[in-house]
Design an enzyme around this catalytic site. Structure first.
Site, PDB file in Angstrom:
ATOM      1  CG  HIS A 211      -6.156  -2.145   0.150  1.00 16.88           C
ATOM      2  ND1 HIS A 211      -5.360  -1.709  -0.894  1.00 16.88           N
ATOM      3  CD2 HIS A 211      -5.573  -1.652   1.274  1.00 16.88           C
ATOM      4  CE1 HIS A 211      -4.369  -0.979  -0.421  1.00 16.88           C
ATOM      5  NE2 HIS A 211      -4.468  -0.932   0.885  1.00 16.88           N
TER       6      HIS A 211
ATOM      7  CG  ASP B 247      -7.064  -2.052  -3.741  1.00 12.10           C
ATOM      8  OD1 ASP B 247      -7.740  -1.399  -2.927  1.00 12.10           O
ATOM      9  OD2 ASP B 247      -5.871  -2.360  -3.552  1.00 12.10           O
TER      10      ASP B 247
ATOM     11  CB  SER C  98      -0.954  -0.057   1.196  1.00  8.84           C
ATOM     12  OG  SER C  98      -2.016   0.818   1.013  1.00  8.84           O
TER      13      SER C  98
END
Ligand SMILES: *[C@@H]1O[C@H](CO)[C@@H](O)[C@H](O)[C@H]1NC(C)=O
Length: 436
Positions: free
Chosen positions: A388, A359, A232
């Site tokens: 995610h 996502d 991320s």
């Protein structure tokens, strides 16, 4: 005369509705309930972006991994094409057949393996403190006492408000160590239970800390190949770092998992969707919790009053992140300058990028497909589902697909001749320059 079948010529429209109502009232109540349940189910099915029927009709075979690469990329031909996981399919856990269920399950359950890190505190040049959490292969496997200096080290950069205790980081650390490699989680400043000890706290573009840690590890353990995995926001920091340093970097290979790529596009996406706004709020609350742990730092270096009222990531970044990071004018300036997509073309080490096309936080709109394709060092692997950072697989949802993909890729890369090696002359030349 039978009243029910004979409608007088003078019947008005209100009589027609009355008649219709009478007819409708003949339908049993449970039929209506069934219809209502069906409508509710359809709405929920769409809202949660469930793909159960899609899975069912495809025979629960999952979907193939989409690989995007430059046709003359050796990283694809010699490494990725030998990875069964990346050449195969990803099939989401049947009862987690939605990006939102996947992401929620990761955050609230996650089924992390049990492990215990060894803590090392790293001091940066400006007086900052970084908690390095080590998981040595000897701690999770049976080969106790076996210490080989050439065993690779995987440096992990966590996502926003994540640290070594986050579920997905534990999955990654455990399975990597189990394979026989050493892992070190490079927690962001102020995470992992340590205080912020200088006026700098982390942001999406702060690459100095990873650089300092990687250089430190390279100096201490020069025989161990260094791999870096970013997740991320951590993936954004990683790609920016790789792009900034180009060839002159002691990183053998890297993986960027679920990177936001372009923070400006990411910000707009989070503020646009109805579901995304919920994520945005949740992320902002997480950031506030973190900021409250470090109140003296933020009230000294940021706009505390504005920050406290943040209900979105953008608010928080506007009142805190960009102020502490000294990004002038607007929060958009910060987003533009820190987006890793602009650094993609100068990445000079083998880099695998993994993203899910569904996502709900880091949108596919931001994936720099063409820029990645133009760089021979990069292979982009996308899967249709996964959410995610979740990608749970198996009936019991005890495994995470991307963790397997990362480990296989790094393993094959390690045994190939395509690991990046820092040019020795580069560092010698610069040190001679220093002496003169
Ligand atoms: C592949 O790489 C070469 C050389 O680096 C470049 O000229 C070419 O445009 C790239 N291909 C694509 C599709 O970007």
């Amino acid at each position: 005369m039978d009243e029910r079948c004979c409608i007088p010529d003078s019947a008005s429209s209100s009589d027609a509705y009355w008649l219709l109502l009478q007819v409708l009232s003949l339908i049993p109540l449970w039929h209506y309930l069934l219809l209502a349940a069906f409508i509710l189910f359809s709405l929920l099915y769409n809202f949660l972006e469930l793909h159960f029927f899609q899975d069912l009709f495809s025979g629960f075979a999952g979907s193939p991994v989409l690989l995007s690469y430059n046709s003359s990329s050796q990283i694809y031909h010699a490494v990725v094409s030998k990875c069964d996981v990346l050449r195969g399919r990803y099939f989401a856990t049947p009862w987690l057949c939605s990006p939102h269920l996947q992401t929620l399950f990761l955050n609230y359950f996650g089924r992390p393996p049990f492990l215990k890190y060894a803590r090392e505190l790293f001091r940066t040049a400006d007086g900052g403190t970084i908690a390095l959490d080590w998981l040595f292969s000897s701690h999770v496997s049976d080969n106790v006492g076996y210490e080989d200096e050439s065993v690779p080290i995987v440096v992990v950069i966590p996502g926003l408000t994540s640290d070594s205790s986050s579920q997905y980081i534990k999955h990654l650390a455990y399975h990597t160590a189990k394979r026989g490699w050493n892992v070190v989680v490079c927690n962001h400043r102020g995470f992992g239970g340590v205080s912020i000890t200088s006026d700098i706290s982390y942001n999406a573009g702060l690459t100095e800390d990873v650089r300092a840690v990687v250089n430190h590890l390279h100096k201490e353990r020069s025989k161990a190949p260094l791999f870096v995995v970013g997740t991320s926001i951590g993936a954004n920091i990683l790609v920016k770092y790789l792009g900034e340093d180009g060839e002159n970097i002691p990183v053998a290979g890297a993986v960027a998992v679920c990177s936001p790529w372009d923070l400006l596009i990411g910000d707009r996406y989070l503020r646009r969707g109805r579901v995304q706004k919920i994520y945005d709020k949740a992320l902002a609350f997480g950031l506030l919790d973190y900021a409250k742990l470090h109140q003296s730092h933020f009230s000294r270096n940021a706009n505390w009053e504005g920050m406290e009222k943040s209900v979105s990531v953008r608010d928080f970044d506007d009142h805190a992140t960009r102020v502490v990071g000294k990004y002038e004018v607007s929060v958009d300036t910060y987003y533009r300058r820190c987006s890793s997509a602009t650094f993609v073309r100068s990445v000079s080490v083998p880099l695998l990028c993994i993203s899910a096309l569904d996502d709900p936080i880091c949108t596919t709109e931001a994936i720099p497909w063409d820029e990645c394709k133009a760089n021979k060092n990069i292979v982009l692997a996308t899967v249709k589902h996964g959410g995610h950072l979740a990608f749970f697989e198996g009936l019991s949802a005890s495994r995470i697909w991307w963790v397997r993909a990362v480990n296989e890729f790094l393993g094959v890369l390690h045994s190939s001749k395509y690991m990046h090696v820092q040019d020795k002359e580069f560092s010698t030349k610069s040190s001679i320059g220093l002496i003169n």
